[in-house]
Design an enzyme around this catalytic site. Structure first.
Site, PDB file in Angstrom:
ATOM      1  N   LYS A 183       0.774  -1.299   0.060  1.00 15.32           N
ATOM      2  CA  LYS A 183      -0.095   0.078  -0.009  1.00 15.32           C
ATOM      3  C   LYS A 183       0.754   1.291   0.096  1.00 15.32           C
ATOM      4  CE  LYS A 183      -3.952  -2.265   2.392  1.00 15.32           C
ATOM      5  NZ  LYS A 183      -3.677  -3.501   2.410  1.00 15.32           N
ATOM      6  N   GLU A 192      -2.238   7.242   8.047  1.00 11.48           N
ATOM      7  CA  GLU A 192      -3.043   8.206   7.193  1.00 11.48           C
ATOM      8  C   GLU A 192      -4.352   8.679   8.185  1.00 11.48           C
ATOM      9  OE1 GLU A 192      -3.988   5.500   3.990  1.00 11.48           O
ATOM     10  OE2 GLU A 192      -5.917   5.032   4.568  1.00 11.48           O
ATOM     11  N   HIS A 242     -14.088  -4.079   9.069  1.00 14.80           N
ATOM     12  CA  HIS A 242     -13.282  -3.671   7.833  1.00 14.80           C
ATOM     13  C   HIS A 242     -13.699  -4.819   6.706  1.00 14.80           C
ATOM     14  CE1 HIS A 242     -11.193  -0.714   9.567  1.00 14.80           C
ATOM     15  NE2 HIS A 242     -10.757  -1.524  10.606  1.00 14.80           N
ATOM     16  N   ARG A 287      -7.050  -8.024  -9.363  1.00 15.93           N
ATOM     17  CA  ARG A 287      -7.717  -9.299  -9.737  1.00 15.93           C
ATOM     18  C   ARG A 287      -9.264  -8.928  -9.815  1.00 15.93           C
ATOM     19  NH1 ARG A 287     -10.304  -9.748  -4.830  1.00 15.93           N
ATOM     20  NH2 ARG A 287      -9.339  -8.902  -3.138  1.00 15.93           N
TER      21      ARG A 287
END
Length: 665
Positions: free
Chosen positions: A115, A199, A234, A296
């Site tokens: 990431k 973040e 999540h 994907r």
């Protein structure tokens, strides 16, 4: 391309087989010991056994899969999603063996695999990213300073993997160090990489992702967006397309940003660019930021297929054969609305713990208008601890969002899965919730409304009447030619009467009386006001009652000593006998804490002689790719610990004993 090996299992394997068959392409299934009798094995042209049940010894063995492809004369490998689908080394190995990898190139997978690196690439490409730190310095001091500079709340995220593992929200500087260590520990265990990024945490975000497709001729398009905001821990629970209420200007900008992201890494094939949309100031001018790219096909791709009319697996195969994309951007249009949910074997009312066992009965409503069902299991099959516990995906499409939701609610009402516990009732309540229908959604939706998503306790009189009638009405019509079977409990000169005792979830007893009238109707008594009814079973599960011209339809399941009645997405449970067993969630009098499901002990946080309070963490158990904290249900003293870290334990295994009397003395 004559033959494709599918390096996956379950519903995605069946999904690929279905399209390949339509294209005249043969398929090869691979299977583990646990999947020897699975539907995808039976439906493929050929099948190859690749090892024991654990995925690490079968579906994650790239060498065995490539060997199977070569042995069966396959031309290509389709990885599906999960397992090896985003493994760059596997993509390289396929090409090295002379096989076509139906997916992006290894370089693109690597570029998006971490990431932090992906965000740096996107910033360079002009794609907006969330303010944060993606640097290589992973020291506590550097990460703490970055978090302080960004401003709390912040989010710690593992740079590798996904699914919420290695992710922690931190609300203040004092909590940062503990949260960081926990996130790194979880990331290392799950992905073999403990690096994280920091973040800004958006307080009211929506998760919106864009489906992109690219070919080897330089063409890149997007097929609009999907909203995946309804999540728990999540993990996506509901997905829909297009995103509700999204202004056309943002839709266009987001689509263009996703195409820009794909072009920046020379992407080929199907991919999903995931964005976070900050709706804290309203959606009209909400800013959006790049989160990550999944290299994907996604689990939720059917909603995109519904609204565009394109088969994305067919597109994947055509691109892998070197063909140009079947459509230009200007030709791709949105048609109606689609919503998808994932039916899992889990106990939604018991903390969403995984549930295992044999599917004694399974009926999935694939024949309803506008409804699609993708499933990898069938009746009689076992749901095991080895793989994801998804039973099926239910997807509904309609001319607009309301129609799609209504169709999906009806499909969930008609879904029968008996054996392991499922989240079916929770899903029906969730998508039928007024706030969801009103498009008041963000990633905090489920947590915010959890109290309202619990099973219904207050039962309307008409539902009581329907349940009593279902309990008393024979499923098969009696032989009316015989006087002995035409009526039950017949008495001379007296009306036919029957009493039905119904026990509500709080064990309150309601007695409903049913009296046959001279006109052949049934008078229902014992309620606030009497009702006249004419009941009938339409099949094994569909029950219908005409209440003096007002028709009520329900799905009714008869269990041992109980009834389950489903109406309009709501589920009502009625006991047919007194079942006052107390609170099943309470700690037994002997203080023995048992394993609620089979799993692996990841951590033990108490020792004999230690005092604990109600709610204190005792241990963490990993099952079906999820971590589950087991806490003390009552205050007491730890008497004994019967397991060790990394132990595999079966359901019902004695884990810890508490002396609860000592704490209450």
């Amino acid at each position: 391309m004559r033959r494709i090996l599918i390096a996956n299992r379950g519903e995605i394997a069946r999904r690929i087989i279905r399209t390949a068959r339509l294209m005249g392409i043969e398929t090869v299934a691979v299977y583990s010991d646990a999947d020897a009798n699975a539907p995808h094995v039976r439906e493929a042209t050929l099948a190859v056994h690749i090892g024991p049940a654990p995925a690490t010894e079968s579906y994650l063995r790239a060498d065995k899969i490539i060997e199977a492809a070569l042995k069966t004369g396959s031309d290509a490998i389709h990885p599906g999603y999960g397992f090896l689908s985003e493994n760059a080394a596997f993509a390289d190995a396929c090409l090295g063996a002379g096989l076509i990898f139906i997916g992006p190139g290894a370089d693109a997978i690597r570029a998006m695999g971490l990431k932090d690196g992906a965000k740096r690439l996107m910033r360079q490409a002009g794609v907006p990213i969330v303010p944060g730190y993606q640097g290589d310095d992973q020291s506590l001091d550097r990460l703490q300073r970055s978090a302080n500079a960004i401003g709390y709340p912040i989010l710690i995220k593992a740079v590798a993997g996904g699914g919420g593992k290695g992710m922690r929200r931190v609300d203040d500087a004092d909590s940062f160090a503990d949260a960081l260590l926990a996130a790194k520990r979880e990331a290392a265990r799950a992905f073999g990489n403990d690096s994280v990024l920091i973040e800004k945490y958006l307080t009211q975000p929506r998760h919106v992702e864009v489906q992109v497709f690219a070919d080897t001729h330089g063409n890149v398009v997007h097929l609009f967006e999907r909203d995946c905001s309804l999540q728990r821990r999540h993990q996506k629970v509901v997905e829909e397309a297009p995103a509700p209420g999204l202004p056309e200007s943002i839709r266009k900008a987001m689509g263009e940003a996703a195409v820009k992201a794909a072009k920046a890494i020379n992407y080929v094939g199907a991919g999903t660019v995931e964005f976070i949309l900050d709706v804290s100031e309203g959606i009209e001018k909400a800013p959006f930021y790049f989160m990550e790219m999944n290299t994907r096909l996604q689990v939720e791709h059917p909603v995109t297929e519904f609204i565009t009319g394109y088969d994305l697996v067919e597109w994947q195969i055509r691109v892998a054969r070197g063909e140009a994309l079947p459509a230009k951007q200007k030709d791709i249009r949105i048609h109606g609305h689609a919503v998808e949910v994932r039916l899992y074997a889990e106990d939604a009312e018991g903390g969403f713990l995984p549930s295992t066992g044999r599917l004694e009965r399974l009926h999935l409503p694939a024949n309803q208008a506008g409804v699609r069902v993708d499933s990898g299991v069938e009746e009689g099959q076992e749901i095991t601890v080895h793989y994801d516990p998804m039973i099926a995906k239910l997807i509904a499409h309609g001319t607009d969002r309301t129609v799609a939701i209504d169709r999906l609610v009806n499909a969930l009402d008609a879904t029968i899965a008996v054996g392991p516990k499922t989240n079916r009732g929770f899903l029906a309540r969730l998508i039928g919730h007024p706030a969801f229908r009103a498009e008041e959604i963000d990633t905090g939706f489920i947590e915010r409304h959890m109290g309202e998503l619990a099973p219904i306790i207050n039962v309307p009189d008409r539902l009581l009447a329907l349940a009593a009638l279902a309990a008393a009405t024979p499923r098969a019509a009696p032989d009316m030619s015989s006087p002995w079977t035409a009526l039950r409990s017949w008495r001379l000169n007296l009306p036919y009467r029957q009493s039905v005792d119904l026990f509500l979830p709080d064990n309150t007893k309601r007695t409903v009386t049913l009296t046959r009238t001279a006109e052949g109707m049934i008078s229902v008594g014992g309620l606030d006001e009497p009702l006249l009814a004419s009941p009938a079973w339409r099949d094994d599960y569909r029950f219908e009652v005409d209440f003096s011209g007002s028709l009520a339809r329900a799905t009714v399941l008869a269990h041992e000593h109980s009834l389950e009645v489903r109406v309009g997405g709501l589920t009502f449970h009625f006991g047919l006998r007194d079942n006052a067993e107390g609170d099943k969630g309470a700690l037994p009098r002997d203080g023995k804490l048992m394993a609620p499901m089979p799993g692996k002990v990841l951590g033990i946080f108490v020792k004999p002689g230690q005092s604990v309070e109600a709610g204190d963490r005792l241990l963490v158990l990993e099952a079906m790719k999820m971590e589950h904290r087991l806490t003390a249900p009552a205050a007491g003293t730890v008497k004994a610990v019967h397991i060790g870290e990394n132990d595999q334990v079966p359901e019902g295994r004695l884990l810890i004993e508490l002396d609860v009397e000592q704490a209450s003395a």
